[in-house]
Design an enzyme around this catalytic site. Structure first.
Site, PDB file in Angstrom:
ATOM      1  N   TYR A 184       0.814  -1.254   0.100  1.00 12.03           N
ATOM      2  CA  TYR A 184      -0.142   0.013  -0.024  1.00 12.03           C
ATOM      3  C   TYR A 184       0.848   1.226  -0.096  1.00 12.03           C
ATOM      4  CZ  TYR A 184       1.108   0.238   4.910  1.00 12.03           C
ATOM      5  OH  TYR A 184       1.520   0.674   6.214  1.00 12.03           O
ATOM      6  N   CYS A 185       0.205   2.572  -0.499  1.00 12.61           N
ATOM      7  CA  CYS A 185       0.863   3.731  -0.715  1.00 12.61           C
ATOM      8  C   CYS A 185      -0.188   4.770  -0.660  1.00 12.61           C
ATOM      9  CB  CYS A 185       2.055   3.613  -1.759  1.00 12.61           C
ATOM     10  SG  CYS A 185       1.309   3.396  -3.091  1.00 12.61           S
ATOM     11  N   THR A 186       0.052   5.923  -0.992  1.00  6.23           N
ATOM     12  CA  THR A 186      -0.687   6.929  -0.739  1.00  6.23           C
ATOM     13  C   THR A 186      -1.824   6.698  -1.675  1.00  6.23           C
ATOM     14  OG1 THR A 186       1.002   8.489  -0.121  1.00  6.23           O
ATOM     15  CG2 THR A 186      -0.970   9.566  -0.702  1.00  6.23           C
ATOM     16  N   CYS A 191       3.088   1.329  -5.428  1.00  6.32           N
ATOM     17  CA  CYS A 191       2.666   0.082  -5.206  1.00  6.32           C
ATOM     18  C   CYS A 191       2.727  -0.874  -6.416  1.00  6.32           C
ATOM     19  CB  CYS A 191       1.545  -0.433  -4.190  1.00  6.32           C
ATOM     20  SG  CYS A 191       1.676   0.332  -2.670  1.00  6.32           S
ATOM     21  N   ILE A 213      -4.174   4.399  -0.195  1.00  6.37           N
ATOM     22  CA  ILE A 213      -4.584   4.565   1.166  1.00  6.37           C
ATOM     23  C   ILE A 213      -5.536   5.660   0.926  1.00  6.37           C
ATOM     24  CG2 ILE A 213      -4.023   5.506   3.574  1.00  6.37           C
ATOM     25  CD1 ILE A 213      -1.162   4.865   2.626  1.00  6.37           C
TER      26      ILE A 213
END
Length: 302
Positions: A184-186, A191, A213
């Site tokens: 996961y990432c912003t 990702c 996210i």
């Protein structure tokens, strides 16, 4: 004043002439008085921009006319009108600086052989079905996780995306190669690449959260598997998904709970300092507490 919004988006698709796309995007944003940061490469496009809601809607409509951008997932969030000081549209070798442009291959459908996309509800369903077997793997700079992360997630020791390949190849995560891994990432872009890096190196069941996210938090707030605030690479610095967000960050001076970053006052240091309200008022608190100058990501990296 019109409602202000921020758009976070990316699209992986082959671009034959990145400079031509850059010039088009520059002119489009200027005509709509949109500010922010846009990267264009042979791999696709990545942007975080802000402005009037009506202008951003026109931007989305026009950008989607480009054949490879029709399926871009634009993620909306609240803006202030002062989130970006200027417009910056650039051409780069990589959309996210992993330091290895040849690491991924893309076609008109996106990244080839990356992790499987999961919608937010599918993430929760996977955890319900597989329980503690599921591993959440943070695809951001380690400092971002100080104020918010998925519960019990692995947070790799990286200062920028350039550190990930070496980190993955170090062997320290080989014990999870057979487990279901949710990266996961912003907003999802880091990702796309990280999951492909992991798949290429023998991780057998790799997922990524569709929309990152941002999409998960907008769906579930603080009522599910995410906890804390989300760091953002713009004037907001951090956002919460509800009025009951848990503060998990700790002041680097006194260890009080906080989710507020400040710029380090030392000229040679580009890191951020996590400080509580009281310590931030003391000049001495803004002096460097880091080991040296950092090479952390400084762009919008979603």
């Amino acid at each position: 004043m019109e409602i202000q919004k921020i758009l976070l988006y990316y699209g992986f698709t082959p671009i034959a002439d990145p400079e031509a796309v850059r010039l088009w995007q520059q002119a489009l944003c200027e005509s709509l008085d949109i500010k922010g940061r846009i990267l264009v490469s042979k791999q696709g496009i990545n942007g975080t921009i802000g402005g009037d809601m009506s202008a951003l809607k026109k931007y989305v409509k026009t950008t989607k006319k480009y054949p490879g951008f029709k399926k871009i997932d634009f993620k909306w969030s609240g803006g202030t009108g002062n989130d970006f000081p200027r417009l910056n549209v650039r051409v780069k070798d990589e959309l996210v600086a992993f330091g290895s442009p040849a690491e991924i291959d893309v076609n008109e459908k996106g990244v080839i052989n990356g992790g499987k996309h999961l919608k937010p509800y599918e993430v929760d369903k996977l955890v319900e079905e597989r329980g503690e077997e599921v591993v959440f793997f943070d695809g951001r700079n380690a400092f971002e996780a100080k104020i918010g992360k998925f519960k019990n997630a692995i947070v790799p020791d990286v200062e920028s995306s350039r550190d990930f390949i070496k980190e993955i190849e170090s062997g320290k995560y080989d014990h999870i190669k057979d487990k279901p891994i949710v990266t996961y990432c912003t907003g999802g872009i880091r990702c796309e690449i990280l999951s492909a890096v992991m798949v290429k190196r023998g991780f057998k069941e790799v997922y990524q959260i569709e929309g990152g996210i941002v999409r998960y938090g907008n769906k579930f707030g603080d009522d599910s598997l995410w906890e804390g605030s989300l760091f953002t690479f713009d004037g907001r610095m951090a956002i919460d998904f509800s009025t009951k967000t848990k503060v998990i960050g700790e002041c680097e001076k006194c260890q009080a709970k906080t989710n507020t970053f400040f710029n380090c006052a030392t000229a040679s240091c580009h890191e951020l300092i996590l400080l509580c309200s009281d310590c931030s008022k003391l000049d001495s608190s803004l002096s460097c507490v880091h080991s040296g100058a950092s090479q952390r990501d400084s762009e919008m990296v979603g």
